[in-house]
Scaffold this motif. Structure first.
Motif, PDB file in Angstrom:
ATOM      1  N   LYS A  12       0.839  -1.204   0.000  1.00 50.73           N
ATOM      2  CA  LYS A  12       0.000   0.000   0.000  1.00 50.73           C
ATOM      3  C   LYS A  12       0.875   1.256   0.000  1.00 50.73           C
ATOM      4  CE  LYS A  12      -4.057   2.089   0.548  1.00 50.73           C
ATOM      5  NZ  LYS A  12      -5.158   1.985  -0.441  1.00 50.73           N
ATOM      6  N   GLU A  13       1.974   1.231   0.761  1.00 52.80           N
ATOM      7  CA  GLU A  13       2.877   2.385   0.858  1.00 52.80           C
ATOM      8  C   GLU A  13       3.509   2.717  -0.486  1.00 52.80           C
ATOM      9  OE1 GLU A  13       7.229   3.470   2.892  1.00 52.80           O
ATOM     10  OE2 GLU A  13       6.125   1.668   3.533  1.00 52.80           O
ATOM     11  N   PHE A  14       3.945   1.697  -1.231  1.00 49.55           N
ATOM     12  CA  PHE A  14       4.710   1.951  -2.453  1.00 49.55           C
ATOM     13  C   PHE A  14       3.864   1.968  -3.724  1.00 49.55           C
ATOM     14  CE2 PHE A  14       8.133   0.478   0.384  1.00 49.55           C
ATOM     15  CZ  PHE A  14       9.051   1.500   0.182  1.00 49.55           C
ATOM     16  N   THR A  15       2.644   1.416  -3.682  1.00 49.45           N
ATOM     17  CA  THR A  15       1.833   1.387  -4.902  1.00 49.45           C
ATOM     18  C   THR A  15       0.496   2.086  -4.754  1.00 49.45           C
ATOM     19  OG1 THR A  15       0.668  -0.684  -4.376  1.00 49.45           O
ATOM     20  CG2 THR A  15       2.849  -0.875  -5.429  1.00 49.45           C
ATOM     21  N   GLY A  16       0.042   2.281  -3.502  1.00 42.22           N
ATOM     22  CA  GLY A  16      -1.278   2.866  -3.282  1.00 42.22           C
ATOM     23  C   GLY A  16      -2.409   1.869  -3.451  1.00 42.22           C
ATOM     24  N   MET A  17      -2.071   0.600  -3.693  1.00 43.95           N
ATOM     25  CA  MET A  17      -3.094  -0.429  -3.926  1.00 43.95           C
ATOM     26  C   MET A  17      -3.106  -1.459  -2.807  1.00 43.95           C
ATOM     27  SD  MET A  17      -2.832  -1.183  -8.015  1.00 43.95           S
ATOM     28  CE  MET A  17      -1.087  -1.545  -7.939  1.00 43.95           C
ATOM     29  N   ASN A  18      -4.266  -2.111  -2.671  1.00 46.52           N
ATOM     30  CA  ASN A  18      -4.367  -3.239  -1.777  1.00 46.52           C
ATOM     31  C   ASN A  18      -3.918  -4.500  -2.498  1.00 46.52           C
ATOM     32  OD1 ASN A  18      -5.548  -1.735   0.371  1.00 46.52           O
ATOM     33  ND2 ASN A  18      -7.519  -1.793  -0.716  1.00 46.52           N
ATOM     34  N   VAL A  19      -3.534  -5.501  -1.744  1.00 45.17           N
ATOM     35  CA  VAL A  19      -3.036  -6.735  -2.349  1.00 45.17           C
ATOM     36  C   VAL A  19      -4.071  -7.345  -3.283  1.00 45.17           C
ATOM     37  CG1 VAL A  19      -2.306  -9.103  -1.861  1.00 45.17           C
ATOM     38  CG2 VAL A  19      -1.468  -7.233  -0.442  1.00 45.17           C
ATOM     39  N   ARG A  20      -5.347  -7.326  -2.899  1.00 49.39           N
ATOM     40  CA  ARG A  20      -6.385  -7.963  -3.709  1.00 49.39           C
ATOM     41  C   ARG A  20      -6.632  -7.228  -5.023  1.00 49.39           C
ATOM     42  NH1 ARG A  20      -8.819 -12.011  -1.075  1.00 49.39           N
ATOM     43  NH2 ARG A  20      -8.612 -12.106   1.202  1.00 49.39           N
ATOM     44  N   GLU A  21      -6.126  -5.998  -5.144  1.00 47.60           N
ATOM     45  CA  GLU A  21      -6.313  -5.233  -6.380  1.00 47.60           C
ATOM     46  C   GLU A  21      -5.238  -5.540  -7.424  1.00 47.60           C
ATOM     47  OE1 GLU A  21      -8.317  -1.106  -4.875  1.00 47.60           O
ATOM     48  OE2 GLU A  21      -6.175  -1.367  -4.480  1.00 47.60           O
ATOM     49  N   ILE A  22      -4.224  -6.288  -7.025  1.00 49.37           N
ATOM     50  CA  ILE A  22      -3.079  -6.518  -7.908  1.00 49.37           C
ATOM     51  C   ILE A  22      -3.506  -7.141  -9.234  1.00 49.37           C
ATOM     52  CG2 ILE A  22      -0.924  -7.794  -8.182  1.00 49.37           C
ATOM     53  CD1 ILE A  22      -0.707  -5.451  -6.277  1.00 49.37           C
TER      54      ILE A  22
END
Length: 342
Positions: free
Chosen positions: A310-320
């Protein structure tokens, strides 16, 4: 010492024996090139104990402002050089392979063990006998930039093999092993700073003189980054472990990274996140779980991995997997940030 024409770039020269020459012609071509190209004028002759096996000597030289590097795979040969009055350089040689090599720097031939590291004095005449050839790397630094006096130079030249010195293994040899990367000729300023820092750190330790923190910063930050690249997947890796590895206080370690885009802790998390993103993009194919990925990347648990992503991409794991093009872009940007200053 050769200098580049442009202070912001370096000059790379390479040598390889032309194809189609017989062993006699190969040696003669190498002998002529060597005598003209090596910084200390050198005369080569065939080694008395040369084996009949053919050899293909080669060399690469990088010359920048205030420094030069040369690596060569030398043919079996005898080498002789006369006194060199230009003693401005501090020369450090690393003999990676040296079967049967002897070196005469003071009138007494000395065997040179494979893997040895030592300072070389070319102000007096000398010679070498390399019946099996040798593979060596040499770093030359303008000693005025290191504030090394004539007396200190004599002290350094009297030192025996330095291969077991911790700074040699931690700083010097890694620097000598990594300079041939593509684009090095356009990074002369940064390369020169790192090499001077490496040599200043070593010299300060050997002479037991204090070394300014700013002088050590390029060498130390580079060495720590290389260490992190191979150790980030250790869940026990922390500041205390790194400080112990490099014999530094926590305060000094943080100081060396305070001007970096990625501070020390951030770099560790970024390295783990880079690997996690790579594995998450392949998770369905390789059938690995989030928990397994977190462990493989050095995270202590899934929650810490989620927070870092979340810190480095702004995304949650499930959004990958729902936004793979965006993840690939985030991964590319993360790699670029990690490569800055390496």
């Amino acid at each position: 010492m050769p200098q580049s024409a442009d202070g912001n770039s370096a000059r790379v020269r390479r040598y390889a024996v032309p194809e189609g020459l017989n062993p006699e012609q190969r040696f003669e071509h190498w002998r002529v090139w060597y005598g003209n190209a090596v910084e200390t004028p050198m005369r080569l002759e065939r080694s008395d104990s040369e084996t009949p096996a053919s050899t293909s000597p080669s060399a690469i030289n990088l010359a920048g402002p205030g420094f030069s590097l040369i690596e060569m795979n030398n043919s079996p040969a005898l080498g002789f050089w006369g006194p060199n009055p230009d003693s401005r350089d501090l020369r450090l040689a690393y003999f990676r392979k040296a079967p049967g090599l002897t070196l005469d720097l003071n009138g007494i031939p000395e065997p040179v063990p494979q893997g040895s590291v030592r300072f070389i004095d070319t102000s007096l005449g000398g010679s070498f006998d390399a019946p099996g050839g040798f593979h060596a790397q040499q770093l030359n630094i303008d000693r005025v930039s290191l504030n090394v006096s004539e007396g200190e130079l004599r002290t350094l030249l009297r030192l025996p093999d330095l291969a077991s010195h911790p700074i040699v293994g931690t700083f010097v040899i890694p620097a000598l092993m990594s300079w041939k990367r593509p684009g090095i000729d356009s990074e002369a300023t940064a390369t020169g700073e790192i090499l001077r820092s490496v040599m200043a750190t070593l010299v300060g330790s050997l002479l037991e003189t204090p070394v300014d923190d700013e002088a050590q910063r390029p060498a130390l930050s580079r060495a720590v980054k290389k260490y992190l690249e191979t150790s980030y997947d250790n869940p026990n890796l922390d500041v205390a472990m790194i400080a112990g590895k490099f014999n530094l206080s926590r305060r000094s370690l943080f100081y060396f990274f305070e001007t970096e885009e990625l501070r020390l802790g951030e770099r560790i998390r970024a390295l783990r996140t880079r690997k996690a993103l790579e594995l998450l993009l392949q998770a369905d194919v390789k059938r690995v779980t989030y928990s397994e990925i977190a462990t493989l990347c050095g995270f202590t648990n899934i929650q810490s991995m989620r927070r870092a992503i979340k810190e480095f991409t702004g995304m949650n794991v499930r959004e990958i997997h729902k936004s793979e093009p965006v993840v690939h872009l985030a991964l590319q940007q993360l790699r670029q940030r990690l490569n800055l200053g390496v």
